[in-house]
Design an enzyme around this catalytic site. Sequence first.
Site, short mmCIF file in Angstrom:
data_model
loop_
_atom_site.label_atom_id
_atom_site.label_comp_id
_atom_site.label_asym_id
_atom_site.label_seq_id
_atom_site.Cartn_x
_atom_site.Cartn_y
_atom_site.Cartn_z
N GLU A 410 0.85 -1.22 0.00
CA GLU A 410 0.00 0.00 0.00
C GLU A 410 0.88 1.26 0.00
O GLU A 410 0.53 2.27 0.59
CB GLU A 410 -0.95 0.03 1.20
CG GLU A 410 -1.85 -1.18 1.34
CD GLU A 410 -3.09 -1.17 0.45
OE1 GLU A 410 -3.37 -0.15 -0.21
OE2 GLU A 410 -3.77 -2.21 0.42
C1 LIG Z 1 3.33 -9.77 -0.01
C2 LIG Z 1 3.13 -8.65 -0.99
C3 LIG Z 1 1.88 -8.45 -1.54
C4 LIG Z 1 1.69 -7.44 -2.49
N1 LIG Z 1 0.47 -7.30 -3.09
C5 LIG Z 1 0.36 -6.46 -4.16
C6 LIG Z 1 -0.85 -6.45 -4.94
O1 LIG Z 1 -1.81 -7.13 -4.64
N2 LIG Z 1 -0.89 -5.67 -6.04
C7 LIG Z 1 0.17 -4.89 -6.41
O2 LIG Z 1 0.06 -4.21 -7.43
N3 LIG Z 1 1.32 -4.86 -5.68
C8 LIG Z 1 1.45 -5.64 -4.58
N4 LIG Z 1 2.61 -5.66 -3.86
C9 LIG Z 1 3.72 -4.80 -4.26
C10 LIG Z 1 4.00 -3.68 -3.29
O3 LIG Z 1 3.00 -2.71 -3.37
C11 LIG Z 1 5.41 -3.16 -3.62
O4 LIG Z 1 6.33 -4.14 -3.17
C12 LIG Z 1 5.70 -1.82 -2.98
O5 LIG Z 1 4.92 -0.81 -3.55
C13 LIG Z 1 7.18 -1.44 -3.12
O6 LIG Z 1 7.63 -1.60 -4.42
P1 LIG Z 1 8.97 -2.43 -4.68
O7 LIG Z 1 8.84 -3.74 -4.01
O8 LIG Z 1 9.23 -2.45 -6.14
O9 LIG Z 1 10.10 -1.64 -3.94
P2 LIG Z 1 10.89 -0.39 -4.51
O10 LIG Z 1 9.96 0.60 -5.09
O11 LIG Z 1 12.02 -0.87 -5.34
O12 LIG Z 1 11.47 0.21 -3.15
C14 LIG Z 1 12.62 -0.30 -2.48
C15 LIG Z 1 13.00 0.66 -1.38
O13 LIG Z 1 13.31 1.94 -1.94
C16 LIG Z 1 12.48 2.94 -1.38
N5 LIG Z 1 12.13 3.91 -2.42
C17 LIG Z 1 11.59 3.68 -3.63
N6 LIG Z 1 11.39 4.84 -4.28
C18 LIG Z 1 11.80 5.82 -3.46
C19 LIG Z 1 11.84 7.23 -3.56
N7 LIG Z 1 11.37 7.90 -4.62
N8 LIG Z 1 12.34 7.91 -2.53
C20 LIG Z 1 12.80 7.29 -1.43
N9 LIG Z 1 12.77 5.96 -1.27
C21 LIG Z 1 12.28 5.23 -2.28
C22 LIG Z 1 11.26 2.21 -0.86
O14 LIG Z 1 10.60 2.92 0.16
C23 LIG Z 1 11.87 0.91 -0.39
O15 LIG Z 1 12.38 1.06 0.90
C24 LIG Z 1 2.79 -6.62 -2.87
C25 LIG Z 1 4.05 -6.83 -2.28
C26 LIG Z 1 4.23 -7.84 -1.38
C27 LIG Z 1 5.61 -8.07 -0.82
#
Ligand SMILES: Cc1cc2nc3c(=O)[nH]c(=O)nc-3n(C[C@H](O)[C@H](O)[C@H](O)COP(=O)(O)OP(=O)(O)OC[C@H]3O[C@@H](n4cnc5c(N)ncnc54)[C@H](O)[C@@H]3O)c2cc1C
Length: 602
Positions: A410
């Site tokens: 979220e």
């Molecule tokens: C169990 C699980 C269920 C999920 N369910 C869904 C779902 O139903 N539908 C769906 O669409 N997604 C889902 N997700 C995805 C989830 O919403 C994303 O994992 C989340 O939004 C973070 O994206 P990412 O994993 O690519 O991390 P990244 O975006 O790569 O982030 C990695 C780190 O970098 C930081 N970061 C990234 N950008 C910035 C910035 N601009 N400034 C500062 N810090 C930053 C983040 O805060 C984090 O600490 C799910 C994930 C999990 C693990």
Amino acid sequence: METKDKELLRGGQFLVKETKCEDVFTPEDFSEEQKMMKEAVMEFNEREIIAHKARFEAKDYALTEEVMRKAGELGFLGVAVPEAYGGLDMGFVSTLLVCDYISSGTGSFSTAFGAHTGIGTMPITLYGTEEQKQKYVPKLATGEWFGAYCLTEPGAGSDANSGKTTATLSEDGKSYKINGQKMWISNAGFCRLMIVFARIENDKNITGFIVEYDKDNPNGITLGEEEHKLGIRASSTRQVFFNDTVVPVENMLAGRGEGFKIAMNALNVGRIKLAGACLDSQRRILTTAVQYANERKQFNTPIADFGAIKYKLAEMAASAYAGESATYRAAKNIEDRIALRQAAGNSHQEAELKGVEEYAIECSILKVAVSEDVQNCADEGIQIFGGMGFSEETPMEAAWRDARITRIYEGTNEINRMLSVGMLVKKAMKGHVDLLGPAQAVQEELMGIPSFDTPDYSELFAEEKEMVAKLKKVFLMVAGAAVQKFGPDLEEHQQLLIAASDILIEIYMAESAILRTEKNAKRFGEEAQAVQIAMAKLYLYNAVSIVEKNGKESIISFAEGDEQRMLLMGLKRFVKYTNYPDIVDLRIAIAEKVKAENKYCF
Ligand SMILES: Cc1cc2nc3c(=O)[nH]c(=O)nc-3n(C[C@H](O)[C@H](O)[C@H](O)COP(=O)(O)OP(=O)(O)OC[C@H]3O[C@@H](n4cnc5c(N)ncnc54)[C@H](O)[C@@H]3O)c2cc1C
């Protein structure tokens, strides 16, 4: 209605306007209908979820689906859905209440429930056409079909609008072909409908589509294997691949390029619901911890009698209490805003959309605060259990693992922290929240001579409410000076934004706990609320320390010389108590109550 409109603060205005305790909704204000709903949900949770906890931990995905279906049969999936589409239309507070009390058994069910009722269903109720709503929402509201939300991709997580999935219009203009890869999709393994975001041609923004998924006729959709996760082990999480998946044009949601907006608004609702979904986990963790602490003896003494354990019990209780206070306060604001908009002639759909959007700042604040509180609570829960806390045989281990995801999905807590401040600054620029006037007033106050009058703190919370007002001044002072210094480049200074956000979060949470308690003390008496008063004071005391730390770091980082000295002096003045509360005594009082009741009892 007009007066109510005046009393109802806009999103973010809590920072610059005083809220009277009579104007906040508290869990003690639940109607009879809501209390009955709460009982029914708690009973369902015990019977269908807690009783089978081990199966959820053993990755029994089929059980998650089965329990979801039962939840649908009882109407729990349709609480927020209008009656016209097969739901119960019970209002936003009831939606939160169901989410709260159904979610504590296991994070696996909680995630399935949240993904289905929130991001899996809301995009259609909020943005769907009448035909789309008639066709799909009744199936989702009853649990005949389950929904999933496909936004994240391997290369597009926090940067959600950067997805590479494409939607290409057919030559006859009747359908789109979707191609791409989605990742981390909750409920993928048993959903029948997906909200899919894809890009049309070189559009700046993605577009949302409703995509049916029939396993017997997969239409180019394939699923990856179940992900093996740290927690929420029986929540189905898979990759989803689209290979020339044909979607009729009438299944586009809102308009072309509107997907990013849909995604963000669906997430606003998701965020406050996620906060709700962490509340009963916190209560349950505390209850389990105190029961163990009352029974476990070391040195011939129940460990609950040790000051070190009392400290933990008190802190856990105070954070859960503040979380409840703030979540239901915001939920009612949203419900009232929706009602106001409907009274002003907006459709249910438009009213709901704008009602939630209005409080997007509070939704982000709550998401961050409560997800971190439940994690801390579970962590201390393990500590109270000692070695047994580390064992799979006690519930703390799973609670801790399950809590961990709430800081990531979220919108990560980093993204939500930055959003909360960013949205506030935007609202100020649009003139929706006047930050400039109050920020200037604080600056003038800093130049002036402080009053040396002895204040009258005889009324309950007189000093605490003054302290909250001063913490607001810290935010205005620090954020105001940072905006002056960096202008639009402020967004490049993330550490400052995060510090400002931590200040904002603490203000909202502490104020909510105080207002709830003040309201209850007025109607139930101060004596009856003695422990709640202690919790509100303890929460505020901790909040002051967090505000002081973040304020100081920020000021030192961007101000120099006389300006730095003046701001640091202002900070010192704004975080100073006239009468410091005896925090040790407060913790003892809270812990003794929790110990005596052998549960979270507020
Ligand atoms: C169990 C699980 C269920 C999920 N369910 C869904 C779902 O139903 N539908 C769906 O669409 N997604 C889902 N997700 C995805 C989830 O919403 C994303 O994992 C989340 O939004 C973070 O994206 P990412 O994993 O690519 O991390 P990244 O975006 O790569 O982030 C990695 C780190 O970098 C930081 N970061 C990234 N950008 C910035 C910035 N601009 N400034 C500062 N810090 C930053 C983040 O805060 C984090 O600490 C799910 C994930 C999990 C693990």
